[in-house]
Structures are given as structure tokens and as C-alpha cells.
Design an enzyme around this catalytic site. Sequence first.
Site, PDB file in Angstrom:
ATOM      1  N   LYS A 181       0.851  -1.192   0.000  1.00 37.20           N
ATOM      2  CA  LYS A 181       0.000   0.000   0.000  1.00 37.20           C
ATOM      3  C   LYS A 181       0.887   1.242   0.000  1.00 37.20           C
ATOM      4  CE  LYS A 181      -1.798   2.860   2.804  1.00 37.20           C
ATOM      5  NZ  LYS A 181      -1.832   4.075   1.929  1.00 37.20           N
ATOM      6  N   THR A 236       5.491   7.921  14.058  1.00 34.30           N
ATOM      7  CA  THR A 236       5.408   7.169  15.313  1.00 34.30           C
ATOM      8  C   THR A 236       3.961   7.020  15.759  1.00 34.30           C
ATOM      9  OG1 THR A 236       7.616   7.833  15.996  1.00 34.30           O
ATOM     10  CG2 THR A 236       6.097   7.186  17.740  1.00 34.30           C
ATOM     11  N   GLY A 239       2.401   4.404  13.672  1.00 35.11           N
ATOM     12  CA  GLY A 239       3.037   3.131  13.980  1.00 35.11           C
ATOM     13  C   GLY A 239       2.502   2.501  15.241  1.00 35.11           C
ATOM     14  N   GLU A 256       9.424   1.099  11.284  1.00 36.77           N
ATOM     15  CA  GLU A 256      10.492   2.090  11.130  1.00 36.77           C
ATOM     16  C   GLU A 256       9.797   3.439  11.161  1.00 36.77           C
ATOM     17  OE1 GLU A 256      12.403   4.973   9.655  1.00 36.77           O
ATOM     18  OE2 GLU A 256      12.491   3.863   7.764  1.00 36.77           O
TER      19      GLU A 256
END
Length: 485
Positions: A181, A236, A239, A256
Site C-alpha cells: 500500500k 510514530t 506506527g 520504522e
Amino acid sequence: MTPPAITPQFTDLYINGQWAKAKSGKTFTTSSPITTQPIAQIAEGEAADVDAAVQAARAALEKGPWGTMPAAERGRILWKIADELEARIERITYLETLDNGKPIFESKIDLHQVIGVFRYFAGWADKIHGETIPVTGPQFVYTRREPVGVVGAIVPWNFPLLMASWKLAPALACGNTVILKPAEQTPLTALELADVTEKAGLPPGVLNVVPGFGPTAGRALVDHPGVNKIAFTGSTEVGKEVARRAADTLKRVSLELGGKSATVVLADADVEAAIRGALVGIFYGKGEVCAAGSRLIVSSQIHDQILEGIVAKAARYAPSDPFNPKSRMGALVSETQMQRVLRYIEAGQREHAKLVTGGKRATGMAGYFVEPTIFDGVTNEMTIGREEIFGPVLAVMSFDDDEQAAAMANASPYGLAAAVFTRDIGKAHRFAAQVKAGTVWVNCINLYDAAAPFGGYKDSGYGRDLGAAALEQYTETKSVWIDLS
């Protein structure tokens, strides 16, 4: 600006080796940040399309030729992907610059790295193997390294094709199938990559590309019970949400994430080398780099000399036409990102950091260009010293004692990368050991290689891309016991 010379050929979803419209019929616009004008209408994948891609990937893994293909043949296909990419350098670099806004100079560097990544992991394909293990009883025990299964790869807009290669190449080398994606801001080269892999002989269903938005296509990929692993590069905040949602189906996850990397200049550093490093560290990639050296932490003994040097040379990074091979600063990826960067610049001024140069939207161009910006007198407590800006904004700090340097570098929730400039090799090694970062550069910055692992500490994520370490992210280890009694 240079008028368009190359137009996108692929705008639909790529599922099971076929180009298809989204099941909903929806499309979205990808625009160029250089001109702000639309480039193409892209099929907008959602949950139903992700499900179709997962089914295709599962079938290719379990019923198609991919699951039984000799490892050496997988490696040969990966090498052919690299060859096909190399044959399209002019086209792909143009599309990357058109969609992302980065200088064509950088897009060419990116593509050469992409080619290197596929060739590096092509070499690994037939070298992934288990071990024999001596045990206490009369049994023969060995391990097998097997594919983890169906991989969902969610990649960002700052290095669209390069980040895709970091996920795709090791996943394929290990025998997995993938749903990619791309970021909705930059889907063009991911779709071009689908055609590249088809021409290289990748069987249908092994790679599926589903453009779409994070809350729909991305979330459906993370939630889908048929996906075994998510490989994510991005912020972040997102994530953390990926990790939370993936826990419901116990997917393996590698993340990451963001960074607020420190470039530390000790008193004994080569001043000219440090100035060059500081400039490249923050202004390469328009500062839209997760490992950007956005904090310059410099010894007070040479602070004025370093600051004067970087300000004098910052003009080389004045925004200009990204299609000019001499350009070193392009357009930020979107108006949203430009406004975010400008708000951070306002915050720096409001909190009384000293604006030394830049600080405004660049004039004379239609796109989302921001001047290279440098603040002095910043502390780690200020917003611009603490939060990831993701733009061409450098926060300069100073210290009196070299022993403070690592502590100042570590005074951040992030830990993706760091750099140190010093002539003292002992200090360099001590800094590298003390700093909490996944990559440490000594007297250099912003270097990457397919063989060198990359990933973060702390809020910069977990797991590693690149190198042999990446293979751990895409394999399961199985123990086999054979009774000999």
C-alpha cells in the site's frame, strides 16, 4: 517549471497480475507539489480490494508456483526486476520527482539504491537455510527457515519507491507474497513497480499493489486475518496504532518510525567536514527524512564558526525547479506538509529560538516550497528541539563539555540515527556506544547501503530493514525432530 514530458501509464489497482478498478469505483487525485496541479486519477482501494489482494497473495503462496519455486529462481527474478528498473531510469525518476517534489538529482540516487537493494537480496534468496542442532537424546534435530506468509507493506511518501524496495525485496527473497500500500500522496512509482515485476516474470498474486488511504486501505490490511506480517514505515503516532490493531490477530510487525536525529560536532572536529555534514543532514530530501539530522549539537568552542559556515552555504539549497539537475531543494510533498513546517517555524520564533536564516514559504514558484531554515539557541525542551518537523528546519544547540554531547543527543524520545564529527577515534567509539540510536555515522552522514541494517531505538520503532537482519523479519524458524532410537 519543466512541462510534463512523461505521463503515468498505470493508475488502477494491481491484483493477481491484473489491472482493475476499485470495487467501489472510487478514485482519488494525485497532484504534483511542484505545480499544485493534478497528475492523474488513481483507483482508491478499500477493504474489499484489500481482501481480494490478500486472497490472491494467499493463493500464490499456497497454490501457485511461488511456493514451490526453487530459491535460486526467486533470486533470478529479483535480479531481473533490478534490470528492468535500470532500463526505466529516466521514466521512473521523472515520475518520482513529479509526484513527490524532490530534485531529479535525488530521485536518481534513490533509484540506484532501489536497484542495489533488489540485487543484494537476489543474492540472499538461495542462502537462507536452517541448522542442525546437537541435542541430548538419540534424535536428529534441524531447523527450517520458512516464509512468514502474506506480508502487508505500508510505505511513506518521502522515499516512495525506495521504501517499497526495502520491504519488498527481502520479503520476496524469503518466499513471501506481498500486498503493497503506497502513500496516497505518491502512488505513481509503486504502480510502475508492479508492471516492472510482471515484466521480470513475477507470478500473478505474488505482488499486489493497492493504493488508498490509511484509515481505509491501510487499516483493512492491518486488520485482515489473512495477513501474517505488517512492515510499516511512517510516523510514530500511526506506527503505534498499527501495533495496537495488529495485536488483535497476533501479526508480526516491524516498525520504522520517526526521528529527531542529532548531528554532534566536538571541539576537535574538521570544521569544513562538519559544516558539509550538517547541511546534507538536514537539507537533503527537503528535510522530509526520518533520519534527518534536525538537531545540530555543537561545541561552544567552535559554535560561531560552524553556524557562520552553514548559514553562508545554506543558499546553495535555495528551492528551485526540481527537474533542473543542479537543483538541491525541491517542493515539500503537499500543502498540508508545508503548513505543518511553517507552523513549527512559528513555534520556534514564539519560544524565542533565534531565527538565523529562512523561515518562510519560498516565493516565485507555484508549488509547496519552503526556504532552508536555521534556528540558533534551541534547547531540547523547545517544540522545534523536541518534535519531528519533517522539513528543512535545523535546530542548533551548543554544549561546553564533550561529555555532555551524548547525553544531549539522547535527550529525545526518538532513536533512529545520530552522527558525530571528531578527529579523536576514541571519542567517536565512546559516542557510538553511548548514543541510543540504530545508526551512528562518524565523520559522515546520511549514508545507506543494502547490506547495512537500518532501524530505530525507542519511539523510532523496532525491527530492521536491509542487511541480513531484514531476513529475520520475513521468516519463521521451524524445529524438526527425528527419533533415531
